[in-house]
Design a protein around this motif. Sequence first.
Motif, PDB file in Angstrom:
ATOM      1  N   LYS A 125      19.822  -1.406 -38.303  1.00 19.01           N
ATOM      2  CA  LYS A 125      20.867  -1.867 -39.020  1.00 19.01           C
ATOM      3  C   LYS A 125      20.560  -0.894 -40.315  1.00 19.01           C
ATOM      4  O   LYS A 125      22.172  -0.839 -40.509  1.00 19.01           O
ATOM      5  CB  LYS A 125      19.923  -3.255 -39.037  1.00 19.01           C
ATOM      6  N   LYS A 126      20.229  -0.437 -40.510  1.00 15.79           N
ATOM      7  CA  LYS A 126      20.441   0.495 -41.671  1.00 15.79           C
ATOM      8  C   LYS A 126      20.683   1.140 -41.826  1.00 15.79           C
ATOM      9  O   LYS A 126      22.022   1.697 -42.367  1.00 15.79           O
ATOM     10  CB  LYS A 126      18.754   1.328 -41.887  1.00 15.79           C
ATOM     11  N   ALA A 127      21.323   2.003 -40.441  1.00 11.77           N
ATOM     12  CA  ALA A 127      22.088   3.137 -39.938  1.00 11.77           C
ATOM     13  C   ALA A 127      22.974   3.027 -39.840  1.00 11.77           C
ATOM     14  O   ALA A 127      24.408   3.218 -40.614  1.00 11.77           O
ATOM     15  CB  ALA A 127      21.782   4.420 -38.460  1.00 11.77           C
ATOM     16  N   TYR A 128      24.196   1.752 -39.026  1.00 10.24           N
ATOM     17  CA  TYR A 128      25.258   1.152 -38.532  1.00 10.24           C
ATOM     18  C   TYR A 128      25.582   0.047 -39.105  1.00 10.24           C
ATOM     19  O   TYR A 128      26.649  -0.870 -39.124  1.00 10.24           O
ATOM     20  CB  TYR A 128      25.065   0.392 -37.504  1.00 10.24           C
ATOM     21  N   GLY A 129      25.078  -0.714 -40.023  1.00  7.84           N
ATOM     22  CA  GLY A 129      25.039  -2.344 -41.062  1.00  7.84           C
ATOM     23  C   GLY A 129      25.349  -3.576 -40.041  1.00  7.84           C
ATOM     24  O   GLY A 129      25.421  -4.090 -40.327  1.00  7.84           O
ATOM     25  N   LEU A 130      24.550  -2.910 -38.159  1.00  9.23           N
ATOM     26  CA  LEU A 130      24.615  -4.319 -38.296  1.00  9.23           C
ATOM     27  C   LEU A 130      23.758  -4.309 -36.949  1.00  9.23           C
ATOM     28  O   LEU A 130      22.842  -3.282 -37.333  1.00  9.23           O
ATOM     29  CB  LEU A 130      25.919  -4.362 -36.904  1.00  9.23           C
ATOM     30  N   SER A 131      23.136  -5.424 -36.663  1.00  8.15           N
ATOM     31  CA  SER A 131      21.737  -5.484 -35.788  1.00  8.15           C
ATOM     32  C   SER A 131      21.960  -4.668 -34.136  1.00  8.15           C
ATOM     33  O   SER A 131      22.999  -4.750 -33.844  1.00  8.15           O
ATOM     34  CB  SER A 131      21.295  -6.549 -35.766  1.00  8.15           C
ATOM     35  N   PRO A 132      21.324  -4.634 -33.950  1.00 10.08           N
ATOM     36  CA  PRO A 132      21.388  -3.643 -31.889  1.00 10.08           C
ATOM     37  C   PRO A 132      22.227  -5.114 -32.055  1.00 10.08           C
ATOM     38  O   PRO A 132      23.664  -4.497 -30.619  1.00 10.08           O
ATOM     39  CB  PRO A 132      20.796  -3.691 -31.287  1.00 10.08           C
ATOM     40  N   MET A 133      21.903  -6.382 -31.185  1.00 14.30           N
ATOM     41  CA  MET A 133      22.929  -7.232 -30.596  1.00 14.30           C
ATOM     42  C   MET A 133      24.132  -7.687 -31.326  1.00 14.30           C
ATOM     43  O   MET A 133      24.862  -7.964 -30.127  1.00 14.30           O
ATOM     44  CB  MET A 133      21.925  -8.521 -30.339  1.00 14.30           C
ATOM     45  N   GLN A 134      24.178  -7.918 -32.701  1.00 13.95           N
ATOM     46  CA  GLN A 134      25.547  -7.879 -33.009  1.00 13.95           C
ATOM     47  C   GLN A 134      26.029  -6.402 -32.948  1.00 13.95           C
ATOM     48  O   GLN A 134      27.218  -6.591 -32.794  1.00 13.95           O
ATOM     49  CB  GLN A 134      25.205  -7.108 -34.988  1.00 13.95           C
ATOM     50  N   TYR A 135      25.561  -5.421 -32.890  1.00 16.67           N
ATOM     51  CA  TYR A 135      26.597  -4.095 -32.172  1.00 16.67           C
ATOM     52  C   TYR A 135      27.677  -4.272 -31.236  1.00 16.67           C
ATOM     53  O   TYR A 135      28.708  -4.317 -30.946  1.00 16.67           O
ATOM     54  CB  TYR A 135      25.974  -2.695 -32.818  1.00 16.67           C
ATOM     55  N   ARG A 136      26.169  -4.510 -30.010  1.00 14.44           N
ATOM     56  CA  ARG A 136      26.588  -5.386 -29.073  1.00 14.44           C
ATOM     57  C   ARG A 136      27.708  -5.750 -28.868  1.00 14.44           C
ATOM     58  O   ARG A 136      28.983  -5.573 -28.350  1.00 14.44           O
ATOM     59  CB  ARG A 136      25.733  -5.026 -27.682  1.00 14.44           C
ATOM     60  N   ILE A 137      27.542  -7.042 -29.513  1.00 16.90           N
ATOM     61  CA  ILE A 137      28.094  -7.646 -29.142  1.00 16.90           C
ATOM     62  C   ILE A 137      30.631  -7.376 -29.523  1.00 16.90           C
ATOM     63  O   ILE A 137      31.471  -6.705 -29.313  1.00 16.90           O
ATOM     64  CB  ILE A 137      28.097  -9.708 -29.986  1.00 16.90           C
ATOM     65  N   GLU A 138      29.490  -6.862 -31.273  1.00 15.02           N
ATOM     66  CA  GLU A 138      31.324  -5.977 -31.620  1.00 15.02           C
ATOM     67  C   GLU A 138      32.287  -5.255 -31.210  1.00 15.02           C
ATOM     68  O   GLU A 138      33.034  -5.333 -31.059  1.00 15.02           O
ATOM     69  CB  GLU A 138      30.564  -5.852 -33.404  1.00 15.02           C
ATOM     70  N   TRP A 139      30.879  -3.924 -30.556  1.00 17.63           N
ATOM     71  CA  TRP A 139      31.863  -2.831 -29.233  1.00 17.63           C
ATOM     72  C   TRP A 139      32.239  -3.218 -28.718  1.00 17.63           C
ATOM     73  O   TRP A 139      33.672  -3.418 -28.288  1.00 17.63           O
ATOM     74  CB  TRP A 139      30.650  -2.589 -29.787  1.00 17.63           C
ATOM     75  N   ARG A 140      32.180  -4.584 -27.340  1.00 16.03           N
ATOM     76  CA  ARG A 140      32.271  -5.144 -26.619  1.00 16.03           C
ATOM     77  C   ARG A 140      33.361  -5.531 -27.223  1.00 16.03           C
ATOM     78  O   ARG A 140      34.844  -5.495 -25.853  1.00 16.03           O
ATOM     79  CB  ARG A 140      31.499  -5.937 -25.800  1.00 16.03           C
ATOM     80  N   LYS A 141      34.083  -6.606 -27.974  1.00 17.38           N
ATOM     81  CA  LYS A 141      35.214  -7.374 -28.254  1.00 17.38           C
ATOM     82  C   LYS A 141      36.115  -6.298 -28.397  1.00 17.38           C
ATOM     83  O   LYS A 141      36.978  -6.425 -28.237  1.00 17.38           O
ATOM     84  CB  LYS A 141      34.865  -8.105 -29.858  1.00 17.38           C
ATOM     85  N   MET A 142      35.232  -5.118 -29.442  1.00 15.34           N
ATOM     86  CA  MET A 142      36.700  -4.449 -30.062  1.00 15.34           C
ATOM     87  C   MET A 142      36.527  -3.115 -28.417  1.00 15.34           C
ATOM     88  O   MET A 142      38.348  -2.606 -28.546  1.00 15.34           O
ATOM     89  CB  MET A 142      35.846  -3.091 -30.798  1.00 15.34           C
ATOM     90  N   HIS A 143      36.353  -3.468 -27.530  1.00 21.63           N
ATOM     91  CA  HIS A 143      36.287  -2.609 -26.207  1.00 21.63           C
ATOM     92  C   HIS A 143      36.739  -3.197 -25.100  1.00 21.63           C
ATOM     93  O   HIS A 143      36.962  -2.228 -23.901  1.00 21.63           O
ATOM     94  CB  HIS A 143      35.671  -1.639 -25.573  1.00 21.63           C
ATOM     95  N   SER A 144      36.921  -4.695 -25.442  1.00 24.33           N
ATOM     96  CA  SER A 144      37.255  -5.574 -23.900  1.00 24.33           C
ATOM     97  C   SER A 144      38.475  -5.190 -23.091  1.00 24.33           C
ATOM     98  O   SER A 144      38.897  -5.556 -22.212  1.00 24.33           O
ATOM     99  CB  SER A 144      37.080  -6.475 -24.567  1.00 24.33           C
ATOM    100  N   ASP A 145      39.205  -4.744 -23.415  1.00 23.31           N
ATOM    101  CA  ASP A 145      40.844  -4.569 -23.051  1.00 23.31           C
ATOM    102  C   ASP A 145      40.577  -3.180 -22.209  1.00 23.31           C
ATOM    103  O   ASP A 145      41.765  -2.368 -22.209  1.00 23.31           O
ATOM    104  CB  ASP A 145      41.872  -4.303 -23.816  1.00 23.31           C
TER     105      ASP A 145
END
Length: 146
Positions: A125-145
């Motif tokens: 979270k300190k390095a990327y600004g999101l918890s690991p699970m939040q990161y996974r969710i956001e990454w998948r939203k951005m790359h769902s297409d």
Amino acid sequence: MLLQSLAKTHKYPAPKTTFEAALLSQKTSQNISGAAMDHRVHKAILDIRRSIFITTKQMADSANLSVDHFSRLFKKETGVSPHQYLKEVRLSAARVFLESSELSVKVLSARTGFKDQSHFVRDFKKAYGLSPMQYRIEWRKMHSDC
């Protein structure tokens, strides 16, 4: 080499830190000033890339130096401590797992060399600004297409 090949095969958001950007593009044979890197530090970086489970003591022993002397030399050559460098490599590997697997955070933290899940979550979270699970969710939203 490992991180460079991973970076080429995954669509990463922009690195959160300048260290991460440097890590992905760094030539391991050059120090931060562009001169030839000390061979002991160069070997340690290659060892880190081969195994994220290595410790600073193991790197120092391999270089035939005390932990303190090795740590000073590593920081002089790379600009960061061996511990910080290793943590950044582990966090980058964790990003790849989050983007490409369904591993739980607990399993993922163990596979990337963190001793416990709470330290992993805090550092991520300190390095990327999101918890690991939040990161996974956001990454998948951005790359769902993709």
